[in-house]
Design a protein around this motif. Structure first.
Motif, short mmCIF file in Angstrom:
data_model
loop_
_atom_site.label_atom_id
_atom_site.label_comp_id
_atom_site.label_asym_id
_atom_site.label_seq_id
_atom_site.Cartn_x
_atom_site.Cartn_y
_atom_site.Cartn_z
N LYS A 241 29.90 8.64 -32.79
CA LYS A 241 31.02 8.03 -33.52
C LYS A 241 30.67 7.94 -35.00
CE LYS A 241 32.64 5.08 -29.76
NZ LYS A 241 32.98 3.70 -29.40
N ARG B 12 27.18 6.21 -30.19
CA ARG B 12 26.73 7.61 -30.14
C ARG B 12 27.91 8.55 -30.34
NH1 ARG B 12 21.68 8.69 -27.72
NH2 ARG B 12 22.00 10.86 -28.37
N ASP C 260 25.20 -0.56 -27.25
CA ASP C 260 24.84 0.47 -26.28
C ASP C 260 25.28 1.83 -26.80
OD1 ASP C 260 23.77 1.33 -23.90
OD2 ASP C 260 24.66 -0.36 -22.79
N ASP C 261 24.87 2.87 -26.11
CA ASP C 261 25.26 4.22 -26.54
C ASP C 261 26.77 4.34 -26.71
OD1 ASP C 261 22.67 5.00 -26.55
OD2 ASP C 261 22.81 6.38 -24.84
N ALA C 262 27.51 3.71 -25.79
CA ALA C 262 28.97 3.82 -25.83
C ALA C 262 29.56 3.22 -27.10
CB ALA C 262 29.58 3.12 -24.61
N ASP C 263 28.80 2.33 -27.73
CA ASP C 263 29.31 1.71 -28.95
C ASP C 263 29.23 2.64 -30.16
OD1 ASP C 263 29.98 -0.90 -27.99
OD2 ASP C 263 27.82 -1.30 -27.81
#
Ligand code: FES
Length: 579
Positions: A47, A45, A40-43
């Motif tokens: 980073k 984006r 997901d984006d949290a994984d």
């Protein structure tokens, strides 16, 4: 201390942002495909995307633990707020790849460079260890020049046989010679075969793998102490996670290989190589690695530093112990601390500290394994650079692994025109050879073999083995395994296949080795040499197509590092267009 004034990257400045940030159709595609993989984006984006370049393979016996270690690296990357992706790259198994892994070192380097360049990677963890995987990974990552940290595979555990420690390679050659001399039965050889390689990890002598890990630590590419941790020690898993954590910060700090690989760092690597009694292969690899970093390194620098650096690591094949002992004795930090005055202590390393800070306070726990300066194994370094009319561009000898009595020797040549000729005649009872002879192998160099295989430890003829002879002067344009030993003059440049003087040597020519005087002399007068040169015909090329043709057409000579001529400089290609 880390340089806190250094600009820290912002997420929008990440290299991977070019793939993932724009509001356009290509980036939409990239983002949707990351989601396809379950992220997901949290994984990911914003980073750093960390490529774990893994040379694991079911056909690389030294790297069987690297898939597990990649999970440890991932753990560290996640902890530090990065996005880890494991990417396989070519694995060079020293044992199984024929004719020689050296033929493919540059192919791995090309693959690494291009894999980094063409993917949305902000930084990389390089995972390798088996000999050529180390320079191949480093050469490619240096040219790509994104933040990189090296995680070495680590040495395997010591071998055992009937209460004896068995050491990789070194004891293969030793006991195989006894076998050829008729001194070991089938049962004993079976026991040795079963006891010499007991765990995952690289050869546990100071062979090429351990040497290259050590010199890379001295270069500043490893976290401190990483180079000698045994592959199956839990400290190796913890080091893997630490590499994962650190590479994320390296991306934010924008610390790249070319920031670390300075001329001073290469001096540190050479001093380290000399003090550990390292593999002669390190010379070829360091020359190539320096070329990629844009550093003008020559054999003369090795010669100069070998004269002023003592040999301190009492590790086989030159010494007595194995890498496990070296690790428990304090490892490379302890050894480097003993020669701190010979090092450029202000050199930067991957952890943001200087080399001096990394070795400060390191202790030696067994001073027979890691010798103090006043009890050095030799006052000069492990490898000598020789020159003379047989090797106008130089050659090398690992003086620490030679019979001291042979380091000054003159004898008649017994010449083998290539490896097949050697294999066919070396054990022929009719071979005109004595213990004083000088064995010469031609056409075993970068172009001639091709790939400069590890044929330089020519076998002692069986009839001499039976007489008790265990070492002779041997000369070739080949390399030899870092685990090998003997009075072997290697890397003769220019090589025979390129028309070097080695190609013109004939049976009976007198050859003089004077290792303390750093010379190799072929006693044939100029007129005769010119006559032979005029009659010399280059051997036919081995390859007519494919990678072999690319290699033989572009590989440089040993004294230049055997990189390809179109890669062997410090340039970089442009970033890829994203359309
Ligand atoms: Fe892999 Fe020696 S065979 S390091």
């Amino acid at each position: 201390m880390p340089d806190t004034t250094r600009h820290r990257k912002q997420p929008a400045e990440l290299r991977s942002a070019r793939w993932f940030a724009p509001d356009d159709v290509r980036s939409f595609g990239h983002r949707s495909r990351v989601k396809q993989m379950g992220y997901d984006d949290a994984d990911y984006r914003g980073k750093p995307v960390i490529g774990i370049l893994n040379t694991w393979s079911d056909l690389n016996q030294c790297h069987t633990h690297l898939r597990e270690r990649a999970q440890d690296v991932k753990r560290g990357v996640w902890q530090a707020g990065g996005f880890p992706v494991e990417v396989p790259v070519m694995s060079l198994s020293e044992m199984f790849i024929k004719p020689t892994t050296m033929l493919y070192r540059n192919l791995l380097a090309m693959e690494v460079e291009e894999v980094i360049r063409c993917h949305p990677l902000d930084g990389v963890v390089l995972m390798g260890g088996c000999d050529k995987t180390v320079p191949g990974l480093v050469m490619g990552a240096t040219t790509a020049n994104v933040p990189a940290i090296f995680l070495p595979a680590g040495p395997m555990l010591r071998g055992h046989w009937r209460g004896e420690t068995l050491a990789s390679g070194s004891d293969v050659w030793k006991y195989w010679a006894e076998r050829r001399a008729g001194n070991l039965c089938d049962g004993a050889m079976d026991e040795i075969e079963s006891g010499i390689a007991r765990s995952p990890g690289v050869c546990m002598t100071m062979g090429t793998a351990a040497t290259m890990a050590s010199v890379c630590e001295a270069l500043g590419l490893l976290l401190p102490g990483a180079s000698s941790i045994p592959a199956v020690d839990s400290a190796h898993s913890r080091m893997a996670a630490a590499c994962g954590r650190r590479i994320v910060d390296m991306v934010w700090e924008d610390v790249k290989p070319k920031d670390i690989l300075t001329a001073e760092a290469f001096d540190n690597a050479i001093v380290c190589d000399m003090a550990i009694g390292g593999s002669t292969n390190a010379i070829v690899h360091l020359l190539a690695m320096a070329g990629r970093a844009g550093i003008d390194l020559t054999l003369d620098r090795f010669d100069a530093l070998s004269r002023t650096t003592p040999w301190l690591a009492n590790v086989r094949p030159s010494g007595q112990y194995v890498m496990e002992d070296f690790y428990y004795a304090g490892g490379l930090r302890a050894l480097l601390a003993n020669i701190a005055d010979l090092l450029h202590l202000n050199s930067t390393t991957v952890n943001g500290q200087t080399l001096g800070q990394n070795i400060d306070g390191a202790e030696t726990f067994n001073d027979d394994v890691i010798r103090p300066r006043d009890n050095a194994l030799s006052e000069s370094g492990g490898t000598y650079v020789l020159r003379g009319n047989l090797a106008p561009d130089g050659c090398v000898i690992k003086q620490t692994a030679a019979d001291p009595k042979l380091l000054t020797h003159t004898g008649p040549a017994v010449v083998f025109k290539d490896y097949n000729d050697l294999a066919a005649r070396i054990d022929d009872e009719a071979l005109d050879v004595t213990a004083d002879s000088v064995l010469v192998l031609q056409n075993a160099g970068p172009v001639g073999a091709p790939g400069m295989p590890e044929w330089g430890m020519l076998p002692v003829p069986k009839k001499l083995l039976k007489q008790g002879v265990r070492d002779m002067v041997r000369i070739s344009d080949a390399r030899m395994s870092g685990t090998s030993y003997g009075t072997c003059v290697l890397h003769v440049s220019p090589e025979s296949a390129a028309g070097g003087p080695l190609a013109l040597v004939r049976d009976g020519d007198m050859i003089e080795l004077n290792a303390p005087g750093r010379s190799i002399t072929w006693h044939v007068d100029e007129e005769e040499r010119a006559k032979r040169q005029a009659a010399w015909v280059a051997p036919p090329p081995r390859y007519e197509r494919g990678y072999g043709l690319l290699h033989q057409s572009h590989v440089t000579q040993a004294h230049l590092g055997c990189d390809f001529d179109f890669l062997a400089h410090g340039g970089e290609n442009a970033e890829p267009e994203i359309h």
